[in-house]
Design a protein around this motif. Structure first.
Motif, PDB file in Angstrom:
ATOM      1  N   ALA A 148      49.922  37.320  35.379  1.00 29.17           N
ATOM      2  CA  ALA A 148      48.882  37.390  35.968  1.00 29.17           C
ATOM      3  C   ALA A 148      48.451  38.335  37.058  1.00 29.17           C
ATOM      4  O   ALA A 148      47.199  38.758  37.508  1.00 29.17           O
ATOM      5  N   CYS A 149      49.464  38.980  37.725  1.00 30.38           N
ATOM      6  CA  CYS A 149      49.120  39.887  38.689  1.00 30.38           C
ATOM      7  C   CYS A 149      48.594  41.384  37.988  1.00 30.38           C
ATOM      8  O   CYS A 149      47.858  42.024  38.637  1.00 30.38           O
ATOM      9  N   LEU A 150      48.694  41.537  36.790  1.00 28.41           N
ATOM     10  CA  LEU A 150      48.634  42.666  36.083  1.00 28.41           C
ATOM     11  C   LEU A 150      47.053  42.688  35.822  1.00 28.41           C
ATOM     12  O   LEU A 150      46.328  43.740  35.626  1.00 28.41           O
ATOM     13  N   ASN A 151      46.470  41.698  35.912  1.00 31.82           N
ATOM     14  CA  ASN A 151      44.828  41.590  35.773  1.00 31.82           C
ATOM     15  C   ASN A 151      44.149  42.414  36.613  1.00 31.82           C
ATOM     16  O   ASN A 151      43.006  42.846  36.439  1.00 31.82           O
ATOM     17  N   CYS A 152      44.805  42.617  37.874  1.00 32.21           N
ATOM     18  CA  CYS A 152      44.309  43.319  39.044  1.00 32.21           C
ATOM     19  C   CYS A 152      45.424  44.407  39.383  1.00 32.21           C
ATOM     20  O   CYS A 152      45.035  45.426  40.316  1.00 32.21           O
ATOM     21  N   HIS A 153      46.575  44.589  39.152  1.00 31.18           N
ATOM     22  CA  HIS A 153      47.382  45.611  39.520  1.00 31.18           C
ATOM     23  C   HIS A 153      48.048  46.291  38.253  1.00 31.18           C
ATOM     24  O   HIS A 153      49.032  47.046  38.385  1.00 31.18           O
ATOM     25  N   GLY A 154      47.875  46.026  37.054  1.00 32.96           N
ATOM     26  CA  GLY A 154      48.478  46.620  35.957  1.00 32.96           C
ATOM     27  C   GLY A 154      47.639  47.925  35.309  1.00 32.96           C
ATOM     28  O   GLY A 154      47.158  48.567  36.289  1.00 32.96           O
ATOM     29  N   LYS A 171      35.129  47.750  45.791  1.00 33.49           N
ATOM     30  CA  LYS A 171      35.406  47.214  47.168  1.00 33.49           C
ATOM     31  C   LYS A 171      36.572  48.223  47.670  1.00 33.49           C
ATOM     32  O   LYS A 171      36.529  48.374  48.985  1.00 33.49           O
ATOM     33  N   TYR A 172      37.376  48.957  47.060  1.00 35.95           N
ATOM     34  CA  TYR A 172      38.454  49.528  47.605  1.00 35.95           C
ATOM     35  C   TYR A 172      38.347  51.249  46.933  1.00 35.95           C
ATOM     36  O   TYR A 172      38.926  51.264  45.822  1.00 35.95           O
ATOM     37  N   PRO A 173      37.651  51.962  47.344  1.00 32.67           N
ATOM     38  CA  PRO A 173      37.259  53.308  46.679  1.00 32.67           C
ATOM     39  C   PRO A 173      38.533  53.957  46.542  1.00 32.67           C
ATOM     40  O   PRO A 173      38.782  55.007  45.461  1.00 32.67           O
ATOM     41  N   PHE A 185      58.559  46.622  41.817  1.00 33.83           N
ATOM     42  CA  PHE A 185      58.430  46.485  43.515  1.00 33.83           C
ATOM     43  C   PHE A 185      56.970  46.796  43.671  1.00 33.83           C
ATOM     44  O   PHE A 185      56.536  47.950  43.224  1.00 33.83           O
ATOM     45  N   ARG A 186      56.417  45.814  44.352  1.00 34.18           N
ATOM     46  CA  ARG A 186      54.949  45.960  44.811  1.00 34.18           C
ATOM     47  C   ARG A 186      55.024  46.139  46.270  1.00 34.18           C
ATOM     48  O   ARG A 186      53.671  46.854  46.770  1.00 34.18           O
ATOM     49  N   GLY A 187      55.949  45.894  47.119  1.00 33.32           N
ATOM     50  CA  GLY A 187      55.709  46.081  48.550  1.00 33.32           C
ATOM     51  C   GLY A 187      56.521  45.004  49.263  1.00 33.32           C
ATOM     52  O   GLY A 187      57.451  44.663  48.798  1.00 33.32           O
TER      53      GLY A 187
END
Ligand code: HEC
Length: 196
Positions: A148-154, A171-173, A185-187
């Protein structure tokens, strides 16, 4: 002469004061630090888990009811305020930091760089404590733990649909938080405890 004696007396007092104070202070801190390490790790773990559950439950529920594009808006408007209100509840400062940050507020500070570098190269999920000046900071890796994370970070255009990508870009240029694979590893969770 009188003034000189007065100054001398103050200096001697100051020397005696600091000489007597410092070693004692040091001892108290070391002692406190030693006995608190396990408790702080437990506290950090339980706070990180609780916050993760709240964020995850929200993002999954909102994605299900309103779709991924709407969930991006939700994260944009609510992720920070949810984290802030939990910081108040637990009396600490809860942050999520990443070298590849989406929200510039999650950009790592100077003191975080070395920890990020080290923890990003380890496969371990173990937390790490940093202490100094009476402040203890807890760090713990965050991974891309589920598809599910990949929908926005993949990968853009593959895992992340075009409409979602547009919402993110709007929203985040300067977004850096895409291109991840599952398990990456994401953070870090960064939880700062005030001096007790
Ligand atoms: C619906 C889209 C969406 C999903 C799904 C999602 N995220 Fe995010 N993520 C975002 C947005 C938007 C932000 C920026 C939030 C803000 O402005 O505070 C963010 C921020 C983050 C951050 C903070 C660091 C940064 O880059 O600003 C981490 C860590 C993170 N996400 C990890 C994850 C993980 C792990 C998952 C899967 C469990 C996940 N995300 C799922 C949209 C999403």
């Amino acid at each position: 002469m009188k003034k000189f004696l007065y100054n001398l007396a103050i200096s001697i007092f100051a020397i005696l004061f600091f000489a007597s104070c410092n070693p004692k202070q040091q001892q108290v801190n070391d002692y406190k630090y030693e006995i608190d390490t396990i408790a702080i790790i437990q506290r950090g773990d339980s706070i990180a888990n609780a916050v993760q559950q709240v964020l995850l439950a929200n993002v999954l529920q909102v994605s299900k009811s309103g779709g991924t594009v709407y969930a991006v808006t939700f994260c944009n408007e609510r992720a920070m305020s949810l984290t802030d209100s939990l910081s108040q509840k637990y009396n600490c400062l809860i942050e999520r930091i990443s070298q590849k940050y989406r929200n510039p507020a999650n950009k790592p500070g100077e003191s975080d760089e070395a920890v990020l570098l080290k923890m990003s190269s380890l496969a371990s999920a173990e937390p790490f404590l940093l202490s100094g000046n009476g402040i203890v900071t807890y760090y713990k890796p965050i991974r891309i733990a589920m598809p599910a994370c990949l929908n926005c970070h993949g990968i853009e255009g593959k895992d992340i649909s075009i409409p979602t990508l547009e919402a993110i870009r709007q929203k985040y240029p300067n977004d850096l938080a895409t291109g991840y694979k599952e398990g990456d590893f994401r953070g870090l969770w960064k939880i700062t405890f005030p001096e007790e």
